[in-house]
Each structure stands twice: as C-alpha cells, then as structure tokens.
Design a protein around this motif. Structure first.
Motif, mmCIF file in Angstrom:
data_model
loop_
_atom_site.group_PDB
_atom_site.id
_atom_site.type_symbol
_atom_site.label_atom_id
_atom_site.label_comp_id
_atom_site.label_asym_id
_atom_site.label_seq_id
_atom_site.Cartn_x
_atom_site.Cartn_y
_atom_site.Cartn_z
ATOM 1 N N ARG A 115 0.814 -1.221 0.000
ATOM 2 C CA ARG A 115 0.000 0.000 0.000
ATOM 3 C C ARG A 115 0.846 1.269 0.000
ATOM 4 N NH1 ARG A 115 -3.024 -1.932 5.222
ATOM 5 N NH2 ARG A 115 -0.807 -2.347 5.547
ATOM 6 N N THR A 116 1.967 1.256 0.717
ATOM 7 C CA THR A 116 2.759 2.481 0.882
ATOM 8 C C THR A 116 3.708 2.666 -0.295
ATOM 9 O OG1 THR A 116 2.722 1.902 3.229
ATOM 10 C CG2 THR A 116 4.151 3.734 2.592
ATOM 11 N N GLU A 117 3.418 3.703 -1.093
ATOM 12 C CA GLU A 117 4.127 3.850 -2.366
ATOM 13 C C GLU A 117 5.639 4.032 -2.180
ATOM 14 O OE1 GLU A 117 2.669 7.006 -4.936
ATOM 15 O OE2 GLU A 117 3.041 5.672 -6.640
ATOM 16 N N SER A 118 6.028 4.871 -1.191
ATOM 17 C CA SER A 118 7.452 5.206 -1.059
ATOM 18 C C SER A 118 8.292 3.960 -0.773
ATOM 19 C CB SER A 118 7.633 6.238 0.060
ATOM 20 O OG SER A 118 7.017 5.758 1.238
ATOM 21 N N THR A 119 7.870 3.160 0.192
ATOM 22 C CA THR A 119 8.676 1.972 0.536
ATOM 23 C C THR A 119 8.606 0.919 -0.566
ATOM 24 O OG1 THR A 119 6.803 1.347 1.937
ATOM 25 C CG2 THR A 119 8.761 2.136 3.056
ATOM 26 N N LEU A 120 7.467 0.889 -1.274
ATOM 27 C CA LEU A 120 7.342 -0.083 -2.374
ATOM 28 C C LEU A 120 8.307 0.266 -3.509
ATOM 29 C CD1 LEU A 120 5.770 -2.557 -3.443
ATOM 30 C CD2 LEU A 120 4.242 -0.951 -4.591
ATOM 31 N N ILE A 121 8.371 1.563 -3.844
ATOM 32 C CA ILE A 121 9.284 1.986 -4.922
ATOM 33 C C ILE A 121 10.736 1.720 -4.519
ATOM 34 C CG2 ILE A 121 10.173 4.016 -6.162
ATOM 35 C CD1 ILE A 121 7.251 5.033 -6.255
ATOM 36 N N GLU A 122 11.052 2.010 -3.256
ATOM 37 C CA GLU A 122 12.418 1.720 -2.761
ATOM 38 C C GLU A 122 12.743 0.243 -2.916
ATOM 39 O OE1 GLU A 122 13.102 2.771 1.369
ATOM 40 O OE2 GLU A 122 12.431 4.808 0.929
ATOM 41 N N LYS A 162 19.805 -5.129 -7.586
ATOM 42 C CA LYS A 162 20.593 -6.261 -7.076
ATOM 43 C C LYS A 162 20.566 -7.462 -8.021
ATOM 44 C CE LYS A 162 21.248 -8.904 -2.814
ATOM 45 N NZ LYS A 162 20.710 -9.193 -1.492
ATOM 46 N N TYR A 163 19.414 -7.727 -8.646
ATOM 47 C CA TYR A 163 19.287 -8.984 -9.411
ATOM 48 C C TYR A 163 19.165 -8.779 -10.926
ATOM 49 C CZ TYR A 163 18.443 -10.724 -4.711
ATOM 50 O OH TYR A 163 18.570 -11.019 -3.374
ATOM 51 N N GLY A 164 19.043 -7.528 -11.361
ATOM 52 C CA GLY A 164 19.013 -7.268 -12.810
ATOM 53 C C GLY A 164 17.745 -7.757 -13.498
ATOM 54 N N VAL A 165 16.651 -7.832 -12.768
ATOM 55 C CA VAL A 165 15.371 -8.192 -13.393
ATOM 56 C C VAL A 165 14.481 -6.957 -13.402
ATOM 57 C CG1 VAL A 165 15.459 -10.634 -12.736
ATOM 58 C CG2 VAL A 165 14.399 -8.976 -11.174
ATOM 59 N N SER A 166 13.396 -7.042 -14.179
ATOM 60 C CA SER A 166 12.466 -5.918 -14.202
ATOM 61 C C SER A 166 11.513 -6.038 -13.005
ATOM 62 C CB SER A 166 11.719 -5.949 -15.546
ATOM 63 O OG SER A 166 10.372 -5.660 -15.368
ATOM 64 N N VAL A 167 11.357 -4.940 -12.257
ATOM 65 C CA VAL A 167 10.462 -4.954 -11.087
ATOM 66 C C VAL A 167 9.528 -3.754 -11.185
ATOM 67 C CG1 VAL A 167 10.276 -5.032 -8.572
ATOM 68 C CG2 VAL A 167 12.323 -5.961 -9.681
ATOM 69 N N THR A 168 8.244 -4.019 -11.351
ATOM 70 C CA THR A 168 7.247 -2.948 -11.472
ATOM 71 C C THR A 168 6.469 -2.825 -10.171
ATOM 72 O OG1 THR A 168 6.998 -3.560 -13.789
ATOM 73 C CG2 THR A 168 5.272 -2.147 -12.844
ATOM 74 N N PRO A 169 6.544 -1.650 -9.521
ATOM 75 C CA PRO A 169 5.778 -1.486 -8.279
ATOM 76 C C PRO A 169 4.346 -1.035 -8.563
ATOM 77 C CG PRO A 169 7.204 0.420 -8.628
ATOM 78 C CD PRO A 169 7.376 -0.478 -9.828
ATOM 79 N N VAL A 170 3.371 -1.643 -7.907
ATOM 80 C CA VAL A 170 1.971 -1.213 -8.034
ATOM 81 C C VAL A 170 1.433 -0.986 -6.616
ATOM 82 C CG1 VAL A 170 -0.323 -1.766 -8.912
ATOM 83 C CG2 VAL A 170 1.695 -2.575 -10.140
#
Ligand code: NAP
Length: 259
Positions: free
Chosen positions: A39-46, A54-62
């Motif tokens: 739910r918390t955008e700031s920590t999710l984006i971090e 760290k792992y070189g994969v694509s990570v999309t935050p929602v």
C-alpha cells in the motif's frame, strides 16, 4: 540449483518488506521479472529499485490495497497473465473471541481469503492455457494449530486453505500448482507488533516478550524472510511440479505434530 524459471513473470503481493519481500527477492535471484505490490508507495518503490538493481530483473511497483477489488484490478492490469502468483497481505489484529463483529470478519476475509481467491480466479485461466503456472499463498501456522488471540486470522486462513485444497486438484492436470506456505514466527514487522502485544499484556519488556516467544520454538529463534523466500521460490520452480495443494510449515518446529 537452477530453478528453471529465469525469464518468467510473477506477481508478488505484500512485497515491500517481510515475508513477501523475501519471496520477491528469491524469485528475482532466480531471474523472474516481478510486479510487486504494497500500500505504501514510497517503501514499495524503494523495494522495487533495490531488487531490480541487485538482481538485474524488471520490477514494477503497483501501490494499492490488495484486499480491495480496485487494488486487485490495478495489479492485474500491470500483469494480466503472470506465470507465478504469490498471494500475501497483512494479517488481522489480535484480540479475544468476544471482540469481533461482522465488519472485523469481513475485513479479515477480504485480505486473507477473498483477495487471494479473486487473484487466483483471474490468473488461473491463462496459466491453464499455457500449461504451466505456480501459485503460493502465504497463510500461517495457525491453519494447523490455532493461535487463540488470532481468531480472525485462524478463520480467514482456514477458508482459503479449504478453497486451495479443492482448486489445486482441479488445476493440477494443466501443469498449474497451488500450494500454501505456513509461517511460524519470523523476524518481520509483524513479529515485532505481536511481541508488542505480549509485552503490553504481561507488563514485560519487548526483549523479554521475544525471548519468551523464542522459548516456544524448538529452533529457539525466529525465521528469516530469506529462508522463507527460498522455499517460496522452490515451490515456484520447475522442480515443484509434483507438489499439489500442500500446506508447508516453516515454523522452526513450533507446531507439535508427528505429521
Ligand atoms: P509485514 O512485515 O508487516 O509485511 C507485510 C507486507 O504486506 C508489507 O509489504 C505491507 O506493506 C504489505 N501489505 C500489508 N497489507 C497489505 C494490503 N492490504 N495490500 C497490499 N499490501 C499489503 O508482515 P509479514 O510478517 O511479512 O507477514 C506476511 C503475512 O504472513 C501476514 O499475513 C502475516 O499475518 C502472516 N504471518 C506472519 C508471521 C510472522 O511471524 N511474520 C507468522 C504467521 C503469519 P504496506 O503496509 O505498505 O501495505
């Protein structure tokens, strides 16, 4: 061990910290591209930036509340046909059997039973069509051994477990495996908040409360998110195709049962 899932796509709910984050990191390490939610955008984006770097994969935050229909739609819009789904959300608050009314139960059911069911219903058809899919639901050791003060959790998770018991056997012929992971006490914010409850109820310090709870665990410590994530990634791997509808305890031996 090569998990054989490099390049696949996963939705991991409740993944900015704690057990969901552990699952997201372990999947990312195996080369899985992620859509992560909290739910918390700031920590999710971090979290998304840290995992991706760290792992070189694509990570999309929602960022959204996965217990709501709008939240579920937002996550599914970002990833309508994942190969892997990890269901997770915060657990309900502790209390007494006499505390809870209908609204409390509806909230717990929404977060810990109906949201995972809605997401499964949405993604299972495409997994079946592809002939491959993995779903892991984070539930609780309370499914096997009730925790009296967590009556809302006991109830909602039992409902989800019943649904998975039948559904996992209906989708298994199509190469889709659904299993549940049952955490005992792990060193996350959730554990700290439950330590706080014990500390307040007994008038003892947080350290004493944690030590008292560790004493009940044969492993004499709390689990880690990394250990939890490793098991989740294994259940999502190519090697787990014969594991169907299981409820796997990760509890340091806390549930005292032969089987
Ligand atoms: P945690 O450390 O508090 O992390 C919960 C994660 O889920 C956070 O990323 C949180 O971010 C997110 N979240 C919470 N509610 C959400 C919602 N409605 N929609 C979307 N994201 C949500 O908790 P945890 O210890 O990892 O626990 C995960 C699950 O395992 C919980 O259901 C818990 O009850 C269960 N469990 C934990 C333990 C344990 O000892 N840790 C033991 C048994 C069962 P935001 O707050 O920003 O949304």
């Amino acid at each position: 061990m090569d998990l054989g899932i490099k390049g696949k796509t996963a939705i991991v709910c409740g993944a900015s910290k704690g057990l969901g984050r552990g699952c997201a990191e372990a999947l990312a390490e195996a080369g899985v591209n992620l859509v992560i939610n909290a739910r918390t955008e700031s920590t999710l984006i971090e979290a998304a930036e840290a995992i991706s770097a760290k792992y070189g994969v694509s990570v999309t935050p929602v960022a959204c509340d996965i217990s709501t229909a709008e939240g579920q739609a937002k996550v599914l819009a970002a990833c309508p046909t994942p190969d892997i789904l990890v269901n997770n959300a915060g657990g309900p608050p502790p209390g007494m059997w006499s505390d809870w009314d209908r609204d409390d139960f509806i909230k717990a059911l929404d977060a810990n039973m109906l949201a995972p069911i809605a997401l499964m219903k949405a993604v299972l058809p495409s997994m079946i069509e592809k002939g491959w899919g993995r779903v892991v639901n984070i539930t609780s050791q309370s499914v096997k051994s009730p925790i009296a003060v967590l009556g809302l959790s006991n109830s909602a998770r039992a409902g989800l477990t019943g649904y998975v018991g039948g559904t996992s056997r209906q989708v298994a012929p199509h190469g889709v495996n659904i299993n549940n992971l049952l955490p005992g006490i792990h060193a996350t914010d959730r554990a700290v908040s439950l330590d706080k409850g014990v500390s307040a109820a007994q008038g003892i310090s947080m350290e004493e409360a944690a030590a008292q709870r560790m004493e009940t665990i044969p492993a004499r410590r709390y689990g880690t998110s990394a250990e939890f994530g490793a098991m989740c990634a294994f259940l999502c791997s190519q090697h787990a195709g014969y594991i169907v509808g299981q409820n796997i305890l990760l509890d340091g031996g806390s549930v005292n049962s032969t089987m």
